[in-house]
Design a protein around this motif. Sequence first.
Motif, PDB file in Angstrom:
ATOM      1  N   SER A 106      60.897  14.500  -9.961  1.00  0.00           N
ATOM      2  CA  SER A 106      61.738  15.477  -9.711  1.00  0.00           C
ATOM      3  C   SER A 106      61.868  15.668  -8.102  1.00  0.00           C
ATOM      4  O   SER A 106      62.671  16.874  -7.943  1.00  0.00           O
ATOM      5  CB  SER A 106      60.948  16.808 -10.052  1.00  0.00           C
ATOM      6  N   SER A 107      61.458  14.861  -7.519  1.00  0.00           N
ATOM      7  CA  SER A 107      61.741  14.792  -5.920  1.00  0.00           C
ATOM      8  C   SER A 107      62.921  13.947  -5.804  1.00  0.00           C
ATOM      9  O   SER A 107      63.581  13.383  -6.704  1.00  0.00           O
ATOM     10  CB  SER A 107      60.638  14.285  -4.926  1.00  0.00           C
ATOM     11  N   SER A 108      63.376  13.873  -4.432  1.00  0.00           N
ATOM     12  CA  SER A 108      64.590  13.037  -3.953  1.00  0.00           C
ATOM     13  C   SER A 108      64.142  12.070  -3.184  1.00  0.00           C
ATOM     14  O   SER A 108      63.616  12.114  -2.328  1.00  0.00           O
ATOM     15  CB  SER A 108      65.723  14.040  -3.531  1.00  0.00           C
ATOM     16  N   PRO A 109      64.833  10.778  -3.286  1.00  0.00           N
ATOM     17  CA  PRO A 109      64.836   9.757  -2.475  1.00  0.00           C
ATOM     18  C   PRO A 109      65.364   9.702  -1.227  1.00  0.00           C
ATOM     19  O   PRO A 109      65.024   9.241  -0.013  1.00  0.00           O
ATOM     20  CB  PRO A 109      65.699   8.568  -2.924  1.00  0.00           C
ATOM     21  N   SER A 110      65.909  11.088  -0.712  1.00  0.00           N
ATOM     22  CA  SER A 110      66.348  11.255   0.408  1.00  0.00           C
ATOM     23  C   SER A 110      65.166  11.960   1.246  1.00  0.00           C
ATOM     24  O   SER A 110      65.135  12.180   2.519  1.00  0.00           O
ATOM     25  CB  SER A 110      67.545  12.606   0.479  1.00  0.00           C
ATOM     26  N   ARG A 111      64.067  12.216   0.513  1.00  0.00           N
ATOM     27  CA  ARG A 111      62.818  12.552   1.273  1.00  0.00           C
ATOM     28  C   ARG A 111      61.743  11.372   0.761  1.00  0.00           C
ATOM     29  O   ARG A 111      60.993  11.751  -0.143  1.00  0.00           O
ATOM     30  CB  ARG A 111      62.296  13.886   0.855  1.00  0.00           C
ATOM     31  N   PRO A 112      61.692  10.288   1.490  1.00  0.00           N
ATOM     32  CA  PRO A 112      61.179   9.207   0.833  1.00  0.00           C
ATOM     33  C   PRO A 112      59.916   8.996   1.041  1.00  0.00           C
ATOM     34  O   PRO A 112      58.880   8.044   0.610  1.00  0.00           O
ATOM     35  CB  PRO A 112      61.854   7.761   1.470  1.00  0.00           C
ATOM     36  N   LEU A 113      59.078   9.751   1.829  1.00  0.00           N
ATOM     37  CA  LEU A 113      57.709   9.866   2.222  1.00  0.00           C
ATOM     38  C   LEU A 113      56.742  10.095   1.090  1.00  0.00           C
ATOM     39  O   LEU A 113      55.492   9.900   1.256  1.00  0.00           O
ATOM     40  CB  LEU A 113      57.057  10.576   3.315  1.00  0.00           C
ATOM     41  N   SER A 114      57.210  10.651  -0.045  1.00  0.00           N
ATOM     42  CA  SER A 114      56.389  11.127  -1.102  1.00  0.00           C
ATOM     43  C   SER A 114      57.141  11.035  -2.364  1.00  0.00           C
ATOM     44  O   SER A 114      58.523  10.946  -2.136  1.00  0.00           O
ATOM     45  CB  SER A 114      55.855  12.504  -0.833  1.00  0.00           C
ATOM     46  N   ILE A 115      56.712  10.962  -3.388  1.00  0.00           N
ATOM     47  CA  ILE A 115      57.424  11.081  -4.808  1.00  0.00           C
ATOM     48  C   ILE A 115      56.449  12.128  -5.705  1.00  0.00           C
ATOM     49  O   ILE A 115      55.236  12.240  -5.600  1.00  0.00           O
ATOM     50  CB  ILE A 115      57.345   9.725  -5.310  1.00  0.00           C
ATOM     51  N   SER A 116      57.379  12.932  -6.405  1.00  0.00           N
ATOM     52  CA  SER A 116      56.629  13.970  -7.279  1.00  0.00           C
ATOM     53  C   SER A 116      57.305  13.875  -8.666  1.00  0.00           C
ATOM     54  O   SER A 116      58.493  13.421  -8.883  1.00  0.00           O
ATOM     55  CB  SER A 116      57.096  15.544  -6.567  1.00  0.00           C
ATOM     56  N   VAL A 117      56.459  14.359  -9.497  1.00  0.00           N
ATOM     57  CA  VAL A 117      56.648  14.661 -10.943  1.00  0.00           C
ATOM     58  C   VAL A 117      56.412  16.138 -11.303  1.00  0.00           C
ATOM     59  O   VAL A 117      55.404  16.589 -10.522  1.00  0.00           O
ATOM     60  CB  VAL A 117      56.043  13.691 -11.950  1.00  0.00           C
ATOM     61  N   THR A 118      57.122  16.695 -11.834  1.00  0.00           N
ATOM     62  CA  THR A 118      56.895  18.029 -12.669  1.00  0.00           C
ATOM     63  C   THR A 118      56.834  18.049 -14.010  1.00  0.00           C
ATOM     64  O   THR A 118      57.654  17.633 -14.801  1.00  0.00           O
ATOM     65  CB  THR A 118      58.027  19.075 -11.979  1.00  0.00           C
TER      66      THR A 118
END
Length: 358
Positions: free
Chosen positions: A70-82
Amino acid sequence: MRKPRLNWAAEPWSDDELLECAMVVPETADAATFTFRAPSGGWFDYQPGQFITLDLPLPAGNVQRTYTISSSPSRPLSISVTVKAQRTSLATRWMLDHLKPGMRIKAYGPSGIFSSLRHPAKKHLFISAGSGVTPMMSMTTWAWDSGEMPDIVFVHAARAPSDIIFRRRLEQFADRVPGLQLRFTVEENDPFTAWTGYLGRLNQIMLGLMAPDYLEREVFCCGPEPFMQSVREMLVSLGYDMDHYHQESFGAPIRTEADAPVIDDVAPEEGAKAQIVFAGSGVTAPCAETDTVLAVAKRSGLNIPSGCTFGLCGTCRIRKLSGEVHMVHNGGISDDDIAEGWILACCSHPMGRIEVEV
């Protein structure tokens, strides 16, 4: 206070390294977003809309579950799932009850072919239901972070307003970017809370109001299979070019183009012959699959009371005795009525030979 050290020289995260849960954010009563970071400081490289597989340590043994990022690779320091818990879900329920910041788990991926980056277009139409909103959130965040004005109509269906995942975040985006148009529809209101959006199941009329230029847009759809099938039927009946339709499902993950299932929905074919037997009148009428039952009845001198003629009012409800029809309605008939054999004559097309009680 000592600031956290960022390893800007780190390599992209790869799935031979465990993920560490960094944050858990409640989204709705039964949904939450889990954010992960790489202990090495590695950054995350993926396409918006892709999925990741988590290896979850349930009491009875590890199980693997796939979740759209659910996160975007444009914000690459973390990764999220919802994730949203269903009544029968074990793994997702375990995540909501037991997965906490600091815990580390094995993960595989990211993978998948469902991404707006794979189908560049000037105008997009995102259609989702329930937790199918997650890839749309990823792709919308990517568009927001790109710094260019997007042209996205974002259609989302939920049970109630309180079940709309990411509602506030999407509204914050849309408040600042006129190129993002939000269109929510719900099946029921929350008590003592005003709702001024659409009410009812998504249908052709709603879709035309939400996105009048839908024929010009690249469509991305995600949700339960019955929902996606209804969207496909709407688009086909409205003359949409399905070469520009893309979908992700809650079923088996699609990792490559070769894995993608062939969508073979039953629909009326131009030139295909059909036959309607009006049992109560003793009339048998040859016709085409593209004809509606109502049109064939009128042509045969029979009267079926009708009103709107596009599946909304329910006036032309009749009982089907045998055979199959292709029916795309706009809310004029219930699922229970359909299960009992009722159809709306104005929007039902005979698929071969059918018999009705007229």
